[in-house]
Design a protein around this motif. Structure first.
Motif, PDB file in Angstrom:
ATOM      1  N   ILE A  87       0.835  -1.207   0.000  1.00 39.85           N
ATOM      2  CA  ILE A  87       0.000   0.000   0.000  1.00 39.85           C
ATOM      3  C   ILE A  87       0.866   1.252   0.000  1.00 39.85           C
ATOM      4  O   ILE A  87       0.679   2.169  -0.801  1.00 39.85           O
ATOM      5  CB  ILE A  87      -0.944   0.003   1.224  1.00 39.85           C
ATOM      6  CG1 ILE A  87      -1.952  -1.126   1.103  1.00 39.85           C
ATOM      7  CG2 ILE A  87      -1.655   1.338   1.343  1.00 39.85           C
ATOM      8  CD1 ILE A  87      -2.879  -1.238   2.282  1.00 39.85           C
ATOM      9  N   PHE A  91       1.126   4.004  -3.170  1.00 43.81           N
ATOM     10  CA  PHE A  91       0.807   5.420  -3.090  1.00 43.81           C
ATOM     11  C   PHE A  91       2.007   6.300  -3.415  1.00 43.81           C
ATOM     12  O   PHE A  91       1.868   7.359  -4.017  1.00 43.81           O
ATOM     13  CB  PHE A  91       0.277   5.765  -1.694  1.00 43.81           C
ATOM     14  CG  PHE A  91      -1.204   5.559  -1.584  1.00 43.81           C
ATOM     15  CD1 PHE A  91      -1.728   4.314  -1.307  1.00 43.81           C
ATOM     16  CD2 PHE A  91      -2.070   6.618  -1.770  1.00 43.81           C
ATOM     17  CE1 PHE A  91      -3.083   4.132  -1.223  1.00 43.81           C
ATOM     18  CE2 PHE A  91      -3.440   6.441  -1.687  1.00 43.81           C
ATOM     19  CZ  PHE A  91      -3.948   5.192  -1.412  1.00 43.81           C
ATOM     20  N   THR A  94       3.881   4.559  -7.352  1.00 37.31           N
ATOM     21  CA  THR A  94       3.011   4.580  -8.522  1.00 37.31           C
ATOM     22  C   THR A  94       2.169   5.841  -8.576  1.00 37.31           C
ATOM     23  O   THR A  94       2.043   6.474  -9.619  1.00 37.31           O
ATOM     24  CB  THR A  94       2.092   3.346  -8.505  1.00 37.31           C
ATOM     25  OG1 THR A  94       2.893   2.201  -8.261  1.00 37.31           O
ATOM     26  CG2 THR A  94       1.386   3.193  -9.825  1.00 37.31           C
ATOM     27  N   LEU A  95       1.560   6.218  -7.455  1.00 37.79           N
ATOM     28  CA  LEU A  95       0.722   7.407  -7.475  1.00 37.79           C
ATOM     29  C   LEU A  95       1.501   8.670  -7.146  1.00 37.79           C
ATOM     30  O   LEU A  95       0.967   9.770  -7.191  1.00 37.79           O
ATOM     31  CB  LEU A  95      -0.449   7.259  -6.486  1.00 37.79           C
ATOM     32  CG  LEU A  95      -1.474   6.189  -6.814  1.00 37.79           C
ATOM     33  CD1 LEU A  95      -2.675   6.327  -5.903  1.00 37.79           C
ATOM     34  CD2 LEU A  95      -1.912   6.298  -8.267  1.00 37.79           C
ATOM     35  N   ARG A  96       2.757   8.497  -6.791  1.00 43.81           N
ATOM     36  CA  ARG A  96       3.664   9.628  -6.551  1.00 43.81           C
ATOM     37  C   ARG A  96       3.159  10.584  -5.474  1.00 43.81           C
ATOM     38  O   ARG A  96       3.313  11.801  -5.611  1.00 43.81           O
ATOM     39  CB  ARG A  96       3.890  10.410  -7.855  1.00 43.81           C
ATOM     40  CG  ARG A  96       4.557   9.535  -8.889  1.00 43.81           C
ATOM     41  CD  ARG A  96       5.020  10.347 -10.052  1.00 43.81           C
ATOM     42  NE  ARG A  96       5.444   9.495 -11.138  1.00 43.81           N
ATOM     43  CZ  ARG A  96       5.066   9.620 -12.388  1.00 43.81           C
ATOM     44  NH1 ARG A  96       4.242  10.589 -12.721  1.00 43.81           N
ATOM     45  NH2 ARG A  96       5.510   8.811 -13.299  1.00 43.81           N
ATOM     46  N   CYS A  97       2.545  10.053  -4.397  1.00 43.52           N
ATOM     47  CA  CYS A  97       2.091  10.937  -3.331  1.00 43.52           C
ATOM     48  C   CYS A  97       3.230  11.226  -2.360  1.00 43.52           C
ATOM     49  O   CYS A  97       4.195  10.497  -2.298  1.00 43.52           O
ATOM     50  CB  CYS A  97       0.962  10.266  -2.544  1.00 43.52           C
ATOM     51  SG  CYS A  97      -0.519  10.094  -3.509  1.00 43.52           S
ATOM     52  N   ASN A  98       3.063  12.266  -1.594  1.00 41.30           N
ATOM     53  CA  ASN A  98       4.047  12.635  -0.592  1.00 41.30           C
ATOM     54  C   ASN A  98       4.222  11.512   0.433  1.00 41.30           C
ATOM     55  O   ASN A  98       3.240  10.999   0.967  1.00 41.30           O
ATOM     56  CB  ASN A  98       3.559  13.922   0.080  1.00 41.30           C
ATOM     57  CG  ASN A  98       4.503  14.402   1.147  1.00 41.30           C
ATOM     58  OD1 ASN A  98       4.664  13.766   2.180  1.00 41.30           O
ATOM     59  ND2 ASN A  98       5.136  15.522   0.903  1.00 41.30           N
ATOM     60  N   ILE A 101       2.907  12.129   4.226  1.00 42.29           N
ATOM     61  CA  ILE A 101       1.449  12.106   4.373  1.00 42.29           C
ATOM     62  C   ILE A 101       0.930  10.681   4.278  1.00 42.29           C
ATOM     63  O   ILE A 101       0.081  10.261   5.073  1.00 42.29           O
ATOM     64  CB  ILE A 101       0.792  12.991   3.293  1.00 42.29           C
ATOM     65  CG1 ILE A 101       1.291  14.413   3.421  1.00 42.29           C
ATOM     66  CG2 ILE A 101      -0.709  12.913   3.401  1.00 42.29           C
ATOM     67  CD1 ILE A 101       0.894  15.067   4.714  1.00 42.29           C
ATOM     68  N   THR A 102       1.453   9.926   3.308  1.00 44.65           N
ATOM     69  CA  THR A 102       1.008   8.545   3.166  1.00 44.65           C
ATOM     70  C   THR A 102       1.304   7.768   4.444  1.00 44.65           C
ATOM     71  O   THR A 102       0.446   7.037   4.949  1.00 44.65           O
ATOM     72  CB  THR A 102       1.733   7.866   1.990  1.00 44.65           C
ATOM     73  OG1 THR A 102       1.620   8.685   0.835  1.00 44.65           O
ATOM     74  CG2 THR A 102       1.157   6.502   1.721  1.00 44.65           C
TER      75      THR A 102
END
Lengths: 320, 600, 369
Positions: A87, A91, A94-98, A101-102
């Motif tokens: 997971i 995030f 692949t989804l390039r989130c910070n 925060i994740t």
């Protein structure tokens, strides 16, 4: 008395050791996973949930096959840790989130799921109590014979496992091809990418493996140290594990010593004859020590002991 | 590999078309120069071959077989390696560790097989001629020690062998953070050769080298060509193209323009192909008129982490002149400019600014009432008839009237020490010092902010009250966009989205908008196309003519020799010489750049 | 391999967006929020089968059906919003202060000291002023300690502030032990030094304060010179130094502001709401505020919106929890799921996903053949 303290300190340090070794592996790949506390919580509950499925088929705690319970618990825990790793990586890679925060969201979710599921498992509390014997005693050599066996040979399987994993991790980092590649991914993903190393694959795998290892820390806490007491909040230990990663300068074999020191400090209040107030003060010492270590290492600032250069930054090949 | 052919390659980034239907061919055993201005698509095109970019359209053929190169790893499989402008090295690793990074188990097995084959061939040749000696057999046995697994010792041996073959000097166990720029570049090339590449692509390799190091590099490239390897060198420097290449292919604004044999062309023709029209290659250099001392740098030493980054630097900069500073990257140029600007604190020495004030009236723009009274008490002023002025006993209102009527005049230039002053303090003293740093987005501007906000960076403290006044910066932004021809959708675009040339125009525009007395620029035309570059050279000339003292830190020696009035050379923090660009040769400057000395 | 699937085939092309028109950005944001609600409802119906629609019903019932519930909702919004405001300037400067939990807690402690020791002996107005001053002082001290170490030694602030949270909890536990001699471990609800109730309700002043501070803060961040300095510093540290911004000074000044606002929150929590405290008074809102702040892009008005959504979600989940007897941190699960979905939706704002339908048809043909 001192022997008991030593023994329990080593036992307690196991939760930190699992957490810090796991997070070190994750951070070596460049991921700063603030979700480790959540991973430990989820690890604990997954192991217990797995075992409860088995317990459901029994009518009485004495029927438990201890070996089976232990294996089942460890298996479920590792799988849950792996899922957390997937997971987080999904995030962030692949989804390039910070990453921060994740991780924080994962911790929030983990802590929440933890208490929720454990409430559901209350009916099995006597089973957990019995099963914890398995975690504690199954691989023991002997206890009570003399101080040597007490200090070195009287532990549950997870304690030995933690130390072995830490040593193996250190060897892999320093002596193998895969270890070199992993270090490169964490230090300079652009370099690793142009050398043909799949940054994505290494980050995913390192995070999955690291989270699996960390999750065992949660299982250990509940099933070994606490003797099957499932209603316990695990977040604090997760954060201290993250601190130990820095303290040990991203070297798992240092982590063994660091975890021990923290473990000893953490349980020291119970072994001292002090007032309730003093005990509160002593409980704060591990955190103060962590801060002291943070400050000292930042002042000294030696080159080989720095975090991986690419820590906390997502990699994007086509970024111009 | 006999040839690589590109057919109809196109690639776009957002609305920018980086590559537009390009087709060209590369042949075995040649040194090909890929020529074009900054932004013409050279690096992007090579990135396609190197597996870093995916073409939106088009195909790559190797030996007439269509291939898909989807990653740098794939490129190695096809024996293609690329050395980028920004080195892909891990700083904390040693040279050997960097070289073996990314090798797989199969690679190690292959190395072992190659080793065994070499030995077998050696003994096969001997068969029938003579019996191998005991020493030879022992040597062969010891050479096939490689186990076929991850092994740094083996890598070390092979690295030394490659170095000897082509002429590199590399210490296998040196950490990258201890290496010089040219050592790092050599390491990158050895890395590619280690993997047995047949085609080596170098992206602007000479930008960071001294003339002597460039000679060494070219010799190495010629050795490689003699060994049957193919080399592509991406460059925009015409003299290098003429010197080293066999063929030239020219790109312009993402399109393929044409290819010629080097022996059949000349710089003027190539420039015309690059730019699309005849370009005057002369840099305008006006003769300085009465240069006056503006900045003194006396015995300045700067120490960082125990190393003398600046070592007893002595320099004079004059108003009305352009002083050039040449040197290998990392010799201290950056730190020198930052010291003057107040961003770094010198350990010892003085930096003195001569504020040109002689015979100029004081204004409230530069000094407030209190400062004027203080300076008057020090006897710094005279009245329009030349007599000393005494302001004691005069009311404030009367003094104000005198200032407005321009009756308080400076005797001479103000001497203002700059050391130990922060940039803010320098500004508040009324010293007009402008600085165009090397790192445009990382230091001179804020990429996420829009044009207006970036123009406000210098002036946001002005004005009473808590809020930032945005009207003047907005007008400044409009002015610069119009005057300098900055291409932008509107004033609200984040400047990070603009192209390099436009970013630099904004930055330079802002810095000269305050009519500075000192203008410091570091690598101002790096990454810019020819037209913008010449525009900036002209701007600097204009500033010089307006009596500004210009400092130009650059890497292109031809430009330095053509543009500057005086040229200083810095090496390891020391000034190794100050020469006359009209008379000195490039080779002499090269010697100074590496710490040597020349007869004046 | 799955990753390669996304990059190299012709079905789905993912590419980084260069820019996005504002309206489109908001479409994605709102879609993300709605998706968040949807997923939360789905999770709820897994935990307690058949309660999919009950979830939405509870969202309304739990939040809007009585005046009291409305006040409770907006009090929560106010607290989350204020803490986010406290965090925003620091985060904008890329100073990752995750110690808001501890900073607010210490401010609560300061307020309690005022209420416990001083308030019984002085007029209420004076007591309130003293409590506020104590709260702010405690908050500022707690936020400055990690800041000074960062400013002068570049010590990592993430872990430092995190540890300070736990030390704060320990200090509070210690104080309670020392003050409450009867060993009950609980501070009683205090009589003196309370903020006045308006219309008989005790949250109203808190909400008003939040609105006022929010407006002032918005202007501060967007228009003022100091707000500009913060933006520059957050954009590029070197540029800030280059234009003469004193990084240390701005950092310390900003964290003092954080401390002050945390102080105000602590004051409001104790003197305006619960009139007592324990180790769990802040109950994780310091952490939630971090997520709120980040999701809102450090933009004050958006932070108000996100705070509302989170509080709304929280009380709705609580209503479900009580009406379906599910118990035990159910709320955290729901909020966590909601956040994950919204974060994921951010992906679509920064990237463009193109689906090539023609390629699907081609592949289908190939498979059939």
């Amino acid at each position: 008395m001192f022997i008991t303290f030593l023994r329990n300190a080593i036992r307690f340090s196991t939760i930190f050791l699992f957490g810090s070794t796991g997070e070190t592996i994750v951070e070596k790949s460049g991921h700063l996973n603030m979700g480790i506390p959540g991973v430990m919580c989820i690890g604990a509950l997954a192991g217990c949930a797995g075992m409860s499925i088995y317990f459901n088929t029994l009518t009485d705690p004495s029927q438990i096959n201890l070996f089976g319970a232990v294996v089942l618990g460890i298996l479920f825990t590792i799988v849950s840790g792996a899922i957390c790793g997937v997971i987080f990586s999904f995030f962030t890679v692949t989804l390039r989130c910070n990453q921060n925060i994740t991780g924080l969201t994962l911790t929030t979710l983990g802590a929440g799921i933890n208490l929720f599921v454990f409430k559901r498992l209350e009916t099995f509390s006597s089973y957990f109590g019995k099963a914890s014997d398995g975690f504690r005693n199954l691989f023991q050599v002997e206890v009570g014979a003399n101080w040597f066996t007490d200090v070195f040979l009287s532990y549950g399987i997870l304690v030995y496992l933690a130390i072995i994993i830490a040593v193996v991790a250190t060897i892999i980092f320093s002596k193998t091809r895969v270890g070199l590649n992993l270090k490169a991914v964490g230090e300079s993903p652009a370099t690793a990418d142009s050398a043909g190393i799949s940054v994505t694959r290494y980050r995913y795998l390192a995070t999955i493996i690291g989270c699996s290892i960390a999750s065992l820390g949660g299982l250990f806490m509940i099933m070994d140290y606490l003797g099957g007491n499932i209603e316990y909040g695990l977040d604090e230990y997760g954060w201290l594990a993250v601190a130990i990663v820095i303290f040990s300068m991203w070297k798992p074999h240092f982590g063994i010593l660091a975890s021990f020191i923290f473990g000893a400090l953490y349980i020291a209040p119970s072994y001292l004859n002090a007032s309730f107030a003093m005990k509160n003060v002593i409980k704060m010492i591990p955190y103060v020590v962590t801060i002291a270590v943070l400050v000292v290492t930042s002042i000294l600032n030696k080159k080989g002991n720095q975090p991986p250069e690419g820590l906390g930054i997502n990699y994007d090949r086509e970024k111009r | 590999m006999k040839s690589i052919r590109l057919e109809n390659i196109s690639k776009a980034f957002g609305w920018i078309k980086a590559l537009d239907d390009i087709s060209l061919q590369i042949n075995e055993g040649e040194i090909l120069a890929l020529l074009g201005e900054n932004g013409s698509g050279k690096t992007s095109l090579m990135n396609v071959i190197a597996g870093i970019y995916h073409p939106d359209q088009g195909d790559v053929f190797i030996d007439d077989e269509k291939v898909t190169i989807s990653s740098p790893k794939d490129a190695f499989k096809y024996k293609i390696g690329m050395i980028h402008q920004h080195f892909k090295l891990v700083n904390v690793f040693t040279a050997v560790e960097n070289i073996v990074l990314g090798l797989e188990k199969s690679d190690y097995k292959k190395f072992k097989e190659e080793q065994i084959k070499t030995e077998e061939e050696f003994f096969a040749k001997l068969k029938g001629v003579r019996e191998p000696s005991n020493v030879e057999v022992a040597n062969a046995k010891s050479r096939i020690y490689h186990s076929g697994k991850y092994d740094l010792n083996f890598a070390r041996q092979k690295v030394i062998q490659i170095c000897n073959q082509y002429g590199f000097k590399i210490d296998p166990d040196k950490h990258v953070y201890d290496m010089s720029v040219s050592e790092k570049q050599n390491l990158e090339i050895v890395k590619a050769l280690f993997r047995g590449v047949d085609l080596l692509i170098l992206d602007e390799p000479t930008a960071v080298l001294t003339p002597q190091e460039i000679k060494v590099l070219f010799k190495i490239l010629k050795n490689m060509k003699a060994d049957g390897k193919t080399v592509i060198i991406i460059t925009h420097k015409l003299n290098e193209v003429m010197e080293i290449s066999d063929r030239v292919e020219v790109l312009r604004k993402g399109k393929y323009i044409g290819g010629v044999k080097t022996s059949e062309t000349n710089p003027a023709q190539l420039t015309e192909m690059m730019v699309g029209k005849k370009v005057e290659l002369e840099i305008r250099r006006d003769t300085p008129v009465n240069p006056d001392l503006r900045l003194e740098i006396n015995n300045v030493t700067l120490v960082k982490e125990g190393v003398k980054v600046l070592d007893n630097v002595n320099l004079q900069v004059n108003g009305g002149e352009i002083l050039g500073i040449a040197g290998i990257s990392g010799s201290g140029q950056k730190e020198l400019l930052e010291c003057v600007a107040g961003l770094q604190k010198a350990k010892s020495g003085d930096i003195i600014f001569h504020n040109p004030k002689e015979n100029k009236p004081v204004t409230f723009f530069h000094k407030d009432l209190k400062q004027i009274k203080e300076l008057a008490a020090q006897g710094k002023f005279h009245d329009p008839d030349g007599n000393k002025i005494d302001l004691t006993g005069l009311k404030d209102k009367e003094i104000r009237k005198m200032v407005e009527e321009e009756k308080i005049i400076f005797y001479e230039n103000e001497i203002m020490p700059l050391n130990d002053k922060t940039p803010l303090e320098i500004r508040n003293l009324g010293i007009k010092l402008s600085f165009v740093p090397e790192d445009r987005l990382g230091m001179g501007l804020v990429g996420e902010m829009n044009l207006t906000q970036n123009m406000a960076l210098r002036s946001f403290r002005k004005g009473k009250g808590m809020n930032v006044e945005m009207k003047k910066p907005e007008r400044l932004a409009e002015h610069i966009v119009k005057e300098f021809g900055v291409v932008t959708p509107n004033l609200n675009t984040p400047v990070g989205r603009l192209s390099g040339g436009n970013i630099q125009k904004l930055l330079v525009g802002r810095e000269i908008s305050s009519n500075p007395k000192i203008l410091m620029t570091a690598y101002p035309v790096r990454g810019l196309d020819i037209n913008t570059s010449y525009y900036i050279y002209n701007l600097l000339n204009d500033q010089k003519n307006a009596r500004c003292a210009v400092i130009y830190v650059g890497e292109d020696l031809d430009v330095l020799l053509a543009l500057c009035d005086r040229l200083a050379v810095i090496y390891q923090g020391k000034i190794t010489g100050v020469v006359d660009p009209h008379k000195v040769t490039k080779e002499q400057v090269g010697i100074l750049m590496t710490g040597g000395s020349i007869d004046a | 391999m799955l990753k390669n699937f996304f990059k190299e085939n012709d079905f789905i092309r993912i590419s980084r967006r260069m820019e996005i028109p504002t309206w489109k950005k908001w479409v994605f944001k709102i879609a993300g929020v709605l998706a968040g609600f949807l997923f939360a409802a789905i999770v709820v119906s897994f935990i307690s089968p058949g309660s999919f629609f009950k979830f939405f019903e509870s969202l309304i019932v739990g939040n809007f059906t009585t005046v009291r519930k409305l006040l409770v909702l907006f009090e929560e919004v106010a607290i989350l919003f204020l803490i986010s405001c406290a965090l925003a300037p620091a985060f904008k400067m890329k100073f990752w202060n995750i110690g808001a939990e501890g900073q607010v807690l210490m401010a609560c402690l300061g307020t309690v000291i005022g209420m416990f020791f001083i308030a019984p002996n002085v007029p209420n107005a004076v007591a309130l002023i003293i409590e506020l001053l104590l709260a702010v002082t405690f908050g500022v001290v707690w936020s400055l300690i990690p800041t000074l170490f960062k400013a002068f030694f570049n010590t990592n602030e993430t872990l430092f502030t995190l540890m300070m949270n736990y030390i704060a909890k320990g200090i509070v536990a210690l104080m309670i032990t020392l003050w409450i001699k009867n060993g009950s471990g609980v501070i009683p609800v205090l009589e003196y030094g309370r903020l006045p109730r308006i219309g008989g309700q005790n949250y109203i002043i808190n909400i008003i304060v939040a609105v006022v501070i929010g407006v002032i803060f918005a202007f501060y961040m967007m228009r003022s010179k100091q707000g500009f300095e913060i933006s520059v510093l957050g954009g590029s540290r070197n540029t800030a130094k280059y234009v003469g911004i004193d990084v240390k000074k701005v950092l310390i000044r900003t964290m003092i502001i954080t401390g002050v606002i945390c102080g105000i929150v602590g004051f409001l929590l104790v003197a305006g709401a619960s009139y007592s405290m324990n180790e769990n008074t802040v109950s994780g809102r310091g952490f939630t505020a971090i997520l709120v702040c980040w999701l809102a892009g450090f933009n004050i008005p958006e932070m108000a919106g996100v705070s509302f959504l989170v509080a709304f979600m929280k009380y709705g989940a609580r209503e479900v929890e009580s009406s379906l007897h599910v118990g035990g941190s159910f709320v955290d699960i729901v909020v966590g799921v909601f956040f994950f979905v919204v974060i994921a939706s951010n992906f679509f704002i920064t990237n463009q996903v193109k689906i090539n339908f023609k390629a699907f048809k081609k592949k289908k043909k190939e498979v059939i053949e």
